[in-house]
Write a protein that holds these residues in place. Sequence first.
Motif, PDB file in Angstrom:
ATOM      1  N   ASP A 267       0.824  -1.188  -0.128  1.00  0.00           N
ATOM      2  CA  ASP A 267      -0.131   0.113  -0.248  1.00  0.00           C
ATOM      3  C   ASP A 267       0.884   1.069   0.047  1.00  0.00           C
ATOM      4  O   ASP A 267       0.513   2.203  -0.637  1.00  0.00           O
ATOM      5  CB  ASP A 267      -1.004   0.033   1.331  1.00  0.00           C
ATOM      6  CG  ASP A 267      -1.992   0.745   1.016  1.00  0.00           C
ATOM      7  OD1 ASP A 267      -2.876   1.006   0.062  1.00  0.00           O
ATOM      8  OD2 ASP A 267      -2.380   1.747   2.140  1.00  0.00           O
ATOM      9  N   ARG A 268       2.078   1.268   0.764  1.00  0.00           N
ATOM     10  CA  ARG A 268       2.852   2.136   0.947  1.00  0.00           C
ATOM     11  C   ARG A 268       3.741   2.486  -0.417  1.00  0.00           C
ATOM     12  O   ARG A 268       3.678   3.599  -0.690  1.00  0.00           O
ATOM     13  CB  ARG A 268       3.743   2.018   1.861  1.00  0.00           C
ATOM     14  CG  ARG A 268       5.015   3.205   2.221  1.00  0.00           C
ATOM     15  CD  ARG A 268       4.428   3.916   3.194  1.00  0.00           C
ATOM     16  NE  ARG A 268       5.375   4.911   3.855  1.00  0.00           N
ATOM     17  CZ  ARG A 268       5.861   6.020   3.217  1.00  0.00           C
ATOM     18  NH1 ARG A 268       5.089   6.685   2.264  1.00  0.00           N
ATOM     19  NH2 ARG A 268       6.779   6.750   3.678  1.00  0.00           N
TER      20      ARG A 268
ATOM     21  N   LEU B  43       2.452   1.705  -3.473  1.00  0.00           N
ATOM     22  CA  LEU B  43       1.549   2.307  -4.350  1.00  0.00           C
ATOM     23  C   LEU B  43       1.356   3.824  -4.039  1.00  0.00           C
ATOM     24  O   LEU B  43       1.214   4.412  -5.293  1.00  0.00           O
ATOM     25  CB  LEU B  43       0.386   1.490  -4.181  1.00  0.00           C
ATOM     26  CG  LEU B  43      -0.211   0.335  -4.728  1.00  0.00           C
ATOM     27  CD1 LEU B  43      -1.166  -0.422  -4.087  1.00  0.00           C
ATOM     28  CD2 LEU B  43       0.038   0.107  -6.147  1.00  0.00           C
ATOM     29  N   GLY B  44       1.285   4.381  -3.052  1.00  0.00           N
ATOM     30  CA  GLY B  44       1.274   5.880  -2.729  1.00  0.00           C
ATOM     31  C   GLY B  44       2.550   6.311  -3.399  1.00  0.00           C
ATOM     32  O   GLY B  44       2.419   7.567  -3.843  1.00  0.00           O
ATOM     33  N   ILE B  45       3.807   5.974  -3.082  1.00  0.00           N
ATOM     34  CA  ILE B  45       5.138   6.440  -3.403  1.00  0.00           C
ATOM     35  C   ILE B  45       4.903   6.301  -4.981  1.00  0.00           C
ATOM     36  O   ILE B  45       5.297   7.320  -5.768  1.00  0.00           O
ATOM     37  CB  ILE B  45       6.103   5.627  -3.026  1.00  0.00           C
ATOM     38  CG1 ILE B  45       6.278   5.766  -1.506  1.00  0.00           C
ATOM     39  CG2 ILE B  45       7.393   6.041  -3.899  1.00  0.00           C
ATOM     40  CD1 ILE B  45       7.323   5.086  -0.838  1.00  0.00           C
TER      41      ILE B  45
ATOM     42  N   GLN C 174       2.500   6.917  -6.766  1.00  0.00           N
ATOM     43  CA  GLN C 174       1.454   8.051  -7.393  1.00  0.00           C
ATOM     44  C   GLN C 174       1.936   9.160  -6.978  1.00  0.00           C
ATOM     45  O   GLN C 174       1.766  10.280  -7.578  1.00  0.00           O
ATOM     46  CB  GLN C 174       0.144   7.784  -6.522  1.00  0.00           C
ATOM     47  CG  GLN C 174      -0.625   6.729  -6.986  1.00  0.00           C
ATOM     48  CD  GLN C 174      -1.713   6.249  -5.976  1.00  0.00           C
ATOM     49  OE1 GLN C 174      -1.949   7.010  -4.930  1.00  0.00           O
ATOM     50  NE2 GLN C 174      -2.637   5.292  -5.917  1.00  0.00           N
ATOM     51  N   SER C 175       3.066   9.244  -6.316  1.00  0.00           N
ATOM     52  CA  SER C 175       3.707  10.710  -5.947  1.00  0.00           C
ATOM     53  C   SER C 175       5.033  10.904  -6.467  1.00  0.00           C
ATOM     54  O   SER C 175       5.384  12.131  -6.774  1.00  0.00           O
ATOM     55  CB  SER C 175       3.732  10.847  -4.467  1.00  0.00           C
ATOM     56  OG  SER C 175       4.205   9.944  -3.857  1.00  0.00           O
TER      57      SER C 175
END
Lengths: 254, 269
Positions: free
Chosen positions: B154-155, B157-159, B161-162
């Motif tokens: 999940d972490r 995936l956040g990275i 995206q950013s």
Amino acid sequence: MSSNIGVELKGGMYTFMSLKLHTSDMHVIDERLADKVQQAPGFFKNTPVVIDFTLIEDQNDLVDAHKLLECIRQHQLVPIVASISDKSSPLAQSIAIPLIDGGARRANVEKSISEDLTAATLTSSATSEITPDVNLALSREIEYVVKAPLLIDKPVRSGQQVYARDTDLIVMGQIGPGAEVIADNNIHIYGPLRGRALCGVSGNTNTRIFCQSLEAELVSVAGNYRMLETIPEELRGKPAQIWLDEDRLNIEPL
Amino acid sequence: MTKTIVVTSGKGGVGKTTTSASIATGLAKRGFKTVVIDFDVGLRNLDLIMGCERRVVYDLVNLVNQEASLHQTLIKDKRIDNLYILPASQTRDKDALTIEGIARVMHKLKKSKFDYIICDSPAGIEKGAKMALYFADEAIVTTNPEVSSVRDSDRILGILQSESKRSKMNEEPVKEHLLITRYNPTRVKDGQMLSVDDIVDLLAIPLLGIIPESPSVLDSSNAGKPVILDDESEAGQAYSDAIDRLLGESKPHRFMEAPKKGFLSRLFG
């Protein structure tokens, strides 16, 4: 890149104090302003104000705009714009600061807003003591402007943080474990809340968190928080709202 | 058009390198010119799994520092045509990599008409992992059926995206695929592991494949042969299915059910 833009022309919304003139009598204005400013000299010093002429503009010949603005400036307020409905009138011509549309259209907007909200939330402390019969009112327009909510249309992942400053937060997806969503106003989550959600972080106790499935690590309203362990078992995984009732955090099914 | 795919996970030991090797091999086997890059500078592993550890002369850091040419650095696979390995350096660390340097390498690979660039990410969310995902068009997020692995995914995936190039340039976001590895249906049934449904629900990205836990994965690693080349093994077949889905085919997921025990094995099992 941003370093070689130089200047940028953009529309923007700012809040200003407006000074609504209920009389053209210079002495009354002078006196009332002196009273007001004396109550909080620091607050009014060099404050930009919008001068609202709409109530006195039909007394065209009685108003000396030049002297009036001078008088206002002497009280250390800075008139920046005049609000007037007939921009072609002799009075309008004599006003030496920029003009904006006042009158009918604007009045309607203000009327509908003041019907929606109570007077108490609209007036700042500076105006709350003014009795209805006084002919000069200072009102802050700050609460008139409602900022659009911050909309996030994808999941907020672990380690990500989203903050909706001065507004609501809407998330069209889940809040992952270890993710954090924060808002000055309400938080609406159309998905499971598995991370942390904190609403009313700048002190607004009148805010709520709504979510489709409550599995949060932590929820907080205006600094009053609860961890997952203290959330009743029967509410976990259910749609719920969280709100503050006199310092007590309430969690209820939706 | 060259497609760059990062194989990433956040957590270590979930099967990124095994997956990178098999995905790259599978794509090359289907005729695509493919290179697999080991971004784990300092902890080089991919060359072992690919069975080319004795042929490493130059490495990614040499290439980034322009000390060697692409031609000198790429190792051509001996089994599969169209397959090349770009090994990591074992003597350096992740600080030896720069975005500009990697960009140059990517550009050279694109000019050499590669169809696929597979980036084998190191574990963690630090520089090495960020470098590996920066140029990605697609991401294969490798996850084991356990809570810590899912959270790390999940972490990451956040990275993605950013911090990926696509997100920074405001382009179409990186296409995300979920690959569940070391899946053991029996243990899922006993409640010792998260189920496929749980993981998909938690991560909310499309499922590319489920690789069952299988001794053949370790055997293949030890033999220096990507498990996808072992047609007999379930893991090999599952990787093969994943390749088909990656190329746009829709195939039902296999190896999700616990094997039914026969009468004899129930008796003696």
